[in-house]
Structure formats: structure tokens, C-alpha cells
Design a protein around this motif. Structure first.
Motif, PDB file in Angstrom:
ATOM      1  N   GLU A 282     -11.659  -3.820  -0.086  1.00 11.95           N
ATOM      2  CA  GLU A 282     -10.449  -4.330  -0.724  1.00 11.95           C
ATOM      3  C   GLU A 282     -10.264  -5.829  -0.521  1.00 11.95           C
TER       4      GLU A 282
ATOM      5  N   ARG B  97      -3.431   3.564  -2.142  1.00  9.67           N
ATOM      6  CA  ARG B  97      -3.384   2.890  -3.442  1.00  9.67           C
ATOM      7  C   ARG B  97      -2.603   1.593  -3.306  1.00  9.67           C
TER       8      ARG B  97
ATOM      9  N   ARG C 139      -5.587   0.254  -7.768  1.00 10.02           N
ATOM     10  CA  ARG C 139      -6.866   0.699  -7.203  1.00 10.02           C
ATOM     11  C   ARG C 139      -6.634   1.397  -5.867  1.00 10.02           C
ATOM     12  N   LYS C 140      -7.486   2.338  -5.571  1.00 16.28           N
ATOM     13  CA  LYS C 140      -7.339   3.143  -4.358  1.00 16.28           C
ATOM     14  C   LYS C 140      -8.535   2.895  -3.441  1.00 16.28           C
ATOM     15  N   PHE C 141      -8.236   2.709  -2.151  1.00 18.76           N
ATOM     16  CA  PHE C 141      -9.267   2.451  -1.146  1.00 18.76           C
ATOM     17  C   PHE C 141      -9.040   3.382   0.051  1.00 18.76           C
TER      18      PHE C 141
ATOM     19  N   SER D  54      -5.559  -7.712 -10.482  1.00 16.26           N
ATOM     20  CA  SER D  54      -6.675  -6.798 -10.759  1.00 16.26           C
ATOM     21  C   SER D  54      -6.793  -5.686  -9.722  1.00 16.26           C
ATOM     22  N   LEU D  55      -6.154  -5.850  -8.587  1.00 17.93           N
ATOM     23  CA  LEU D  55      -6.231  -4.823  -7.542  1.00 17.93           C
ATOM     24  C   LEU D  55      -5.133  -3.772  -7.675  1.00 17.93           C
TER      25      LEU D  55
ATOM     26  N   TRP E   7       0.834  -1.195   0.000  1.00 18.56           N
ATOM     27  CA  TRP E   7       0.000   0.000   0.000  1.00 18.56           C
ATOM     28  C   TRP E   7       0.877   1.257   0.000  1.00 18.56           C
TER      29      TRP E   7
END
Length: 469
Positions: free
Chosen positions: A140, A101, A113-115, A109-110, A96
Motif C-alpha cells: 500500500e 479497505r 482498494r483492499k490490502f 487511486s488508492l 482504513w
């Protein structure tokens, strides 16, 4: 509930203690399992931090000047995750950035991506190593939720080599299989130990309570026997008490009959003799009044006759007064109120005083012993008040309460000290008290110097009747 309350106290105690001990055993097992989970999580956190510092941090140093990892570092991370012993226990791995992100993930696929930063992830960026049992509810965790229900989730900060600043945070997911095995084994052992201790305690308590219960049962049986004996004695005592009351009532009536007979005997015996002697003395006095030489020691015989005549008249008057006081009026056919009125009229006729009589709520009739005692009580109270207090403002109150006749006789005389009365033991008050108490009633005197006197008596209205002659 009824089945439980119908058990003996010892069995209730044993049942409740068994349930409490079982609950305690379950609680201890759950608590031990929780402590094991915490211990394993802490151990996992320590191992993960060491693993990150030793093997993963060197491949992430490029993040100090770029937010992308080159192909060599990505391949190296993949080899670490798949080939090392620790990596073989890791089912998912993520890296992370501070913005939330995902820079690297075993699920491609992750990547990118931002969580939103979770509290554990934020704590890792603050420099802490955080490990927890995750239920995979975060957005996530969409990939992990498809295969597992929960995982051990560990966040470890990645620092710049030779410095303390944090480049990124690595996230490891491990299965809980080993953790569950350790927890079950520890819980089983703890439950065995606690169960053995529980059984030992329960058996010890059962023995102690059993002995105490047997002692209580024996004492209850003894107490039950004593209560039964006491009940029999109370029944006998009640029977004897009724006999005593019946005898007392008979005594009251018989005593009045005796006084009536004594009055008649005095009137018909000594009274008639004195009357005859007085008539003869009067005849002799008339004859000797003319005797000139009838002189005895300087006195005329007529003077002696007059002296004897006066003494006989006085004795006859006193004898008739005594006989009249002993004889009770015919009150058998009178009501309770009429009996009180008769006593007041007799007193007023003899003394000329006026007595206020207040009668309220009393029964029409009453047993003969009650009427006799009421008459004698009023008679003696009024005479005592006349003798010692000049009969000032005499008042009588009669009423009924709870099956008892309440008699109050008051005056406004000079009063007296009841303590001195007890020492002197006045016969009038003692006689009234005895008459009242012999019927099972109560008697009291209230008085003080200068405040008048009140005589109060409570007479039961249910005493055995006595047949009249």
C-alpha cells in the motif's frame, strides 16, 4: 600482527584502550540516536492522536452507519490536511476500514482498494496508537516509495463520539527531516560529551600506564642485571662443581693408592719384623724346650714361648688379612663387568657363599674411579650381608640407565630398621654412602625387620679420569 606484538605492553594497552573507547563512543552515539528516534515517534503518536480526536474524528462519524464518506466530509478532510499546521507536515493520509479497505487517501487511486492488515494497523484497530519509522516496503506504500525512502508512519484509531467502539483507523505519513535533524544534533552533542570524557580518560590512563611502564622497564632492567649476575654465578658454580668432581675422582684413586702403599708398608715393615720374630721364637722354643730348670712362677719356660709364638702367629695372620683387605686388586685393565665378577669371586672364595650376579646393558669400560667405587661398594655390601644376615640369598644386579650405573645388592636376611641405623651410624654403610656421593652419585638403603635388605647406588659414568702411576 607482528607490528602490534613488537610494541611494548604499555603501547599495546594504550592502542587497544583507544580503540575500545572509540568503539564505545560510536555505540553510545548510535544508542542515543535510536532513543531520540523512539522519543520523537512517541511524541508524534501523541500529537497525532490528539489531532485525530479533535479535528478528524468528527468528519468520520458517518462510518458508523455507512462505508462511504459524503462530499462535504471529503472536502473537509482535504482542507484539514492542506491548511492546518500539522496537515502541512503530513505528506500522505489514509483512512482504513476494519476489512483493510482504504476509505480515503490523499492519493485518490488508492480509495476503495483492499490490502492485508499490517501488524501496526491491526494494533490500531485494537485501540492502540502506533508510530514507527517505515521503509515503505508494504504494497500500500507504492505511491510513497516513488518520492521518499522512509517516512514516519502513524496509525490512530477513530472512535464513535460518546462511545468506545472504533469506526476506522487514520494513517499519517510524515517526513523524517525534522527527526534526522534532532538525531544528528543529539548525536553530535553526545559524541562531543563522550569524546571529551574519552579523551580525559585516555590521557589519565596514558599517564598511569606510562608511569607503570617506566617502573616495569626499570624493574626489567634490574631483573635482567640480576639474571646476568646469576648466570655468571651459575657458570662459576658449574666450574667449581666440575673441579670438586675432578678432585673427588682424584681423591678416590689416590685413596686406593694410599691404601695400596699402606698395605705394602704393613707387609714389608711390621709383617717382616713379626715373621723374623716368629722364626727366632721358634728357634728359642726348641732350645728351651730341653731346659729342665726353666721354671718361672710355677710355669715352664717352654709354655711361655709357646704362648708368645701363638700370639705372634695370630698377629701376623691378622696383619696379613688387614694388608690384603687394604690392597685393591689390579682392576685398571678390567671391564666394568669383570670388576664386579672379581669382587664376587673374592667374596665367594673367602666365605664359601654363592652370590647371584645379573649384569645387563652396562658399558664395557668405565672411568677408574667408578670401577674402584663399584668394587669397594660390592665388597663392603657383601661382607656386611655376610656379617649381619649370614649371606642368605645374596643377589647383585648391575644395569645402566640415563648415563648412570645402577648397582643393587639384596639379601633375604632378617633386615633391620633404617632409623636405628641412622642413630647408630654404622661405619660400613656410612663409608659406602661417602664413596658414592663423592663421585656425585646417590645411595640408599631399604630394609625392614624380617624383609631383607636392599642397597641401591647410582653412579655417574662420566667422571674425570685419573692418571695411573
Amino acid at each position: 600482527m607482528f607490528a602490534f606484538t613488537s610494541l611494548s605492553l604499555a603501547r599495546q594497552f594504550l592502542l587497544m584502550s583507544f580503540l575500545i573507547l572509540c568503539m564505545g563512543m560510536i555505540i553510545i552515539g548510535v544508542w542515543v540516536g535510536r532513543q531520540i528516534e523512539i522519543g520523537v515517534a512517541n511524541r508524534t503518536a501523541a500529537v497525532t492522536a490528539l489531532y485525530v480526536d479533535s479535528f478528524i474524528a468528527p468528519h468520520l462519524q458517518d462510518l458508523s452507519h455507512t462505508d462511504q464518506l459524503n462530499a462535504d466530509h471529503l472536502n473537509a478532510l482535504g482542507s484539514l490536511i492542506s491548511d492546518t499546521p500539522l496537515g502541512q507536515r503530513i505528506v500522505a493520509f489514509k483512512v482504513w476500514s476494519a476489512e483493510g479497505r482504504i476509505l480515503y487517501s490523499t492519493n485518490p487511486s488508492l480509495i476503495g482498494r483492499k490490502f492485508k492488515l499490517s501488524p501496526a494497523l491491526a494494533a490500531a484497530f485494537a485501540g492502540e496508537v502506533k508510530t514507527e519509522i517505515s521503509n515503505l516496503e508494504e504494497p500500500e506504500n507504492e505511491y510513497e516509495r516513488l518520492k521518499w525512502q522512509r517516512l514516519i508512519e502513524t496509525y490512530a484509531p477513530i472512535r464513535t463520539r460518546g462511545a468506545s467502539n472504533i469506526l476506522a483507523v487514520s494513517e499519517f505519513y510524515q517526513t523524517t527531516d525534522e527527526l534526522d535533524r534532532e538525531v544528528r544534533a543529539a548525536q553530535g552533542q553526545s559524541w562531543i560529551v563522550v569524546g571529551a570524557a574519552t579523551i580525559a580518560m585516555y590521557l589519565l590512563l596514558a599517564g598511569l600506564v606510562g608511569r607503570a611502564s617506566n617502573t616495569i622497564v626499570v624493574q626489567q632492567n634490574d631483573l635482567r642485571d640480576k639474571v646476568s649476575q646469576l648466570t655468571d654465578l651459575l657458570a662459576q658454580n658449574k666450574l667449581l662443581h666440575e673441579r670438586v668432581r675432578r678432585a673427588a675422582a682424584r681423591t678416590t684413586a689416590l685413596n686406593e693408592r694410599f691404601l695400596r702403599r699402606l698395605s705394602a708398608d704393613l707387609h714389608d715393615g711390621p709383617g717382616q719384623d713379626l715373621s723374623l720374630a716368629l722364626l727366632r721364637i721358634e728357634s728359642l722354643a726348641e732350645v728351651c724346650a730341653n731346659c729342665v730348670v726353666a721354671v718361672t712362677k710355677g710355669r715352664a719356660v717352654s709354655d711361655d714361648f709357646r704362648t708368645i709364638q701363638t700370639a705372634l702367629q695370630s698377629a701376623l695372620k691378622d696383619l696379613r688379612a688387614i694388608a690384603s683387605g687394604l690392597r685393591l686388586p689390579e682392576i685398571g685393565t678390567l671391564s666394568l663387568a669383570e670388576t664386579a665378577e672379581r669382587a664376587v669371586r673374592d667374596y665367594e672364595r673367602k666365605t664359601g657363599k654363592t652370590v647371584t650376579l645379573a649384569i645387563g646393558g652396562i658399558p664395557v669400560d668405565a672411568p677408574l674411579p667408578v670401577k674402584i667405587t663399584s668394587y669397594r661398594l660390592l665388597q663392603e655390601s657383601l661382607v656386611n650381608s655376610y656379617r649381619h644376615a649370614s649371606g642368605v640369598d645374596q643377589r647383585i644386579d648391575l644395569k645402566e640407565s640415563d648415563g648412570q650405573l645402577i648397582i643393587e645388592v639384596t639379601d633375604a636376611g632378617q633386615g633391620f630398621d633404617p632409623k636405628i641405623m641412622k642413630v647408630d651410624g654404622r661405619l660400613g654403610l656410612a663409608g659406602m654412602r661417602e664413596r658414592v656421593e663423592i663421585l656425585g652419585g646417590t645411595f640408599e638403603v631399604q630394609s625392614e625387620a624380617g624383609a631383607g635388605t636392599t642397597i641401591r647406588a647410582h653412579l655417574p659414568l662420566t667422571v674425570p679420569e685419573v692418571e695411573s702411576e
